[in-house]
Write a protein that holds these residues in place. Structure first.
Motif, short mmCIF file in Angstrom:
data_model
loop_
_atom_site.label_atom_id
_atom_site.label_comp_id
_atom_site.label_asym_id
_atom_site.label_seq_id
_atom_site.Cartn_x
_atom_site.Cartn_y
_atom_site.Cartn_z
N SER A 64 0.85 -1.19 0.00
CA SER A 64 0.00 0.00 0.00
C SER A 64 0.88 1.24 0.00
O SER A 64 2.04 1.19 0.42
CB SER A 64 -0.92 0.02 1.23
OG SER A 64 -0.16 0.08 2.42
N ALA A 65 0.35 2.33 -0.49
CA ALA A 65 1.08 3.60 -0.50
C ALA A 65 0.06 4.73 -0.41
O ALA A 65 -1.00 4.67 -1.04
CB ALA A 65 1.92 3.75 -1.76
N GLU A 66 0.38 5.75 0.35
CA GLU A 66 -0.52 6.88 0.55
C GLU A 66 -1.89 6.42 1.04
O GLU A 66 -2.92 7.02 0.71
CB GLU A 66 -0.66 7.69 -0.74
CG GLU A 66 0.65 8.30 -1.24
CD GLU A 66 0.46 9.12 -2.51
OE1 GLU A 66 -0.08 8.56 -3.49
OE2 GLU A 66 0.82 10.30 -2.50
N GLY A 67 -1.93 5.32 1.79
CA GLY A 67 -3.18 4.81 2.31
C GLY A 67 -4.00 4.02 1.33
O GLY A 67 -5.10 3.56 1.65
N VAL A 68 -3.48 3.84 0.10
CA VAL A 68 -4.20 3.08 -0.92
C VAL A 68 -3.58 1.69 -1.04
O VAL A 68 -2.36 1.56 -1.20
CB VAL A 68 -4.13 3.79 -2.29
CG1 VAL A 68 -4.80 2.95 -3.37
CG2 VAL A 68 -4.77 5.16 -2.20
#
Length: 268
Positions: A64-68
Motif C-alpha cells: 500500500s502507499a498513501e493509504g491506498v
C-alpha cells in the motif's frame, strides 16, 4: 570512490540485507536496498525527498502507499521465473507499507524526487519482456520503470543472461551529458545466480583507465557503476539475473559503446 562491490549481510531488524545510499556510494542520485521478509513480516518506508520503486522480486506481498492498497502483488517463486515481478511506484514523501504473504525478496530503488505525485501499481502488461542481442550475446530484458513511464528520475530494469552469455555488451557507458548522444546516469547492478553457488564477472572501466576494475560477483552482490563501461559475463552452467537502477540529472537512457568494440554491433 568506495569499492565497487557491495556484499549482503545478515538481515537487520528491518529485514535489510544490503543497502547502497548516495552517501555510501559517493555519488548523487541512485539508492538501492534489498529487504528479505518472512511470511507475516512487514516493512514500512517513506523518503521525504526521494521517489521509490518497490519491486517484489520474488514471493507475494500486500503493498500500500498513501493509504491506498494495491492488494497482493508479485508471485514469482524466484527471479528466474519467466514472469514479471510485482512493482509499485511511490512518489517522494509518500509513506508505503509492505506485508509479506509468503517469504519475500524486496528491492527498494530510489532517486531524488519531488513530492506531490501519485502512487501507482505497475501492471505486468506494462513490463513486457524483450530479447536483445544474438548468439552468445542474447539476454532477456524486462523494463520495470522505463523512461516512457512517469517518474522524476528513476529507471529500473531487470535482465536474465543465460549461462555462457555476455550482457551489457558490447561494453557501453552513460556517464557524460552530451545532448542527443549520451546521458549521465549512475547505476547499480544487483546480481543473482542460478544455481546460487555460481559466480559471474563484471568489468567497470573508463577510456583513460583511471577506473578499471574487474569484479567477481556472487549471488546477492551489488556492483556500483559510477562511470565507465560495464560489461557482464556469465560462465557456462550458471544463469545470471540482475536488477538495474539508474538515475541522473536527465531521465533518459542514451549510451555510447566503447569504440574499440562497437564493430560487434555492425556484424551481419
Amino acid at each position: 570512490m568506495p569499492n565497487l562491490l557491495v556484499r549482503p549481510h545478515q538481515p537487520d531488524p528491518s529485514g535489510t540485507v544490503l543497502k547502497v545510499t548516495p552517501q555510501s556510494a559517493g555519488w548523487t542520485h541512485v539508492g538501492f536496498q534489498v529487504v528479505k521478509l518472512a511470511a507475516g513480516e512487514t516493512f514500512d518506508g517513506a523518503e521525504p525527498t526521494r521517489e521509490t520503486c518497490v519491486v517484489v522480486m520474488s514471493g507475494t506481498a500486500e503493498v500500500s502507499a498513501e493509504g491506498v492498497s494495491f492488494g497482493r502483488i508479485g508471485g514469482r517463486a524466484s527471479v528466474f521465473e519467466d514472469r514479471a515481478p510485482g512493482a509499485v511506484y511511490v512518489p517522494a514523501a509518500a509513506p508505503y507499507a509492505v506485508s509479506a504473504v509468503t517469504d519475500v525478496e524486496l528491492a527498494l530503488c530510489t532517486a531524488p524526487g519531488k513530492p506531490g505525485g501519485s502512487a501507482r501499481l505497475i501492471a505486468e502488461g506494462d513490463m513486457p519482456r524483450e530479447v536483445r542481442g544474438k548468439g552468445t550475446n542474447v539476454r532477456h530484458v524486462r523494463n520495470i520503470l522505463p523512461e516512457t513511464a512517469p517518474a522524476d528520475g528513476l529507471l529500473v530494469v531487470e535482465v536474465i543472461t543465460p549461462g555462457g552469455h555476455w550482457s551489457s555488451y558490447p561494453p557501453h557507458k552513460h556517464d557524460t551529458a552530451t545532448e542527443g548522444e549520451e546521458t549521465a546516469l549512475e547505476e547499480t547492478y544487483y546480481h543473482r545466480l542460478n544455481p546460487p553457488q555460481g559466480f559471474a564477472f563484471q568489468r567497470v572501466y573508463t577510456d583513460d583507465r583511471s577506473l578499471d576494475e574487474t569484479v567477481c560477483v556472487q549471488d546477492g552482490d551489488v556492483v556500483m557503476v559510477p562511470r565507465g563501461y560495464h560489461p557482464v559475463g556469465a560462465p557456462h552452467g550458471y544463469d545470471l539475473y540482475y536488477l538495474n537502477v539508474m538515475a541522473g540529472p536527465h531521465r533518459k537512457w542514451i549510451f555510447r559503446n566503447d569504440p574499440a568494440h562497437d564493430w560487434i554491433m555492425r556484424q551481419a
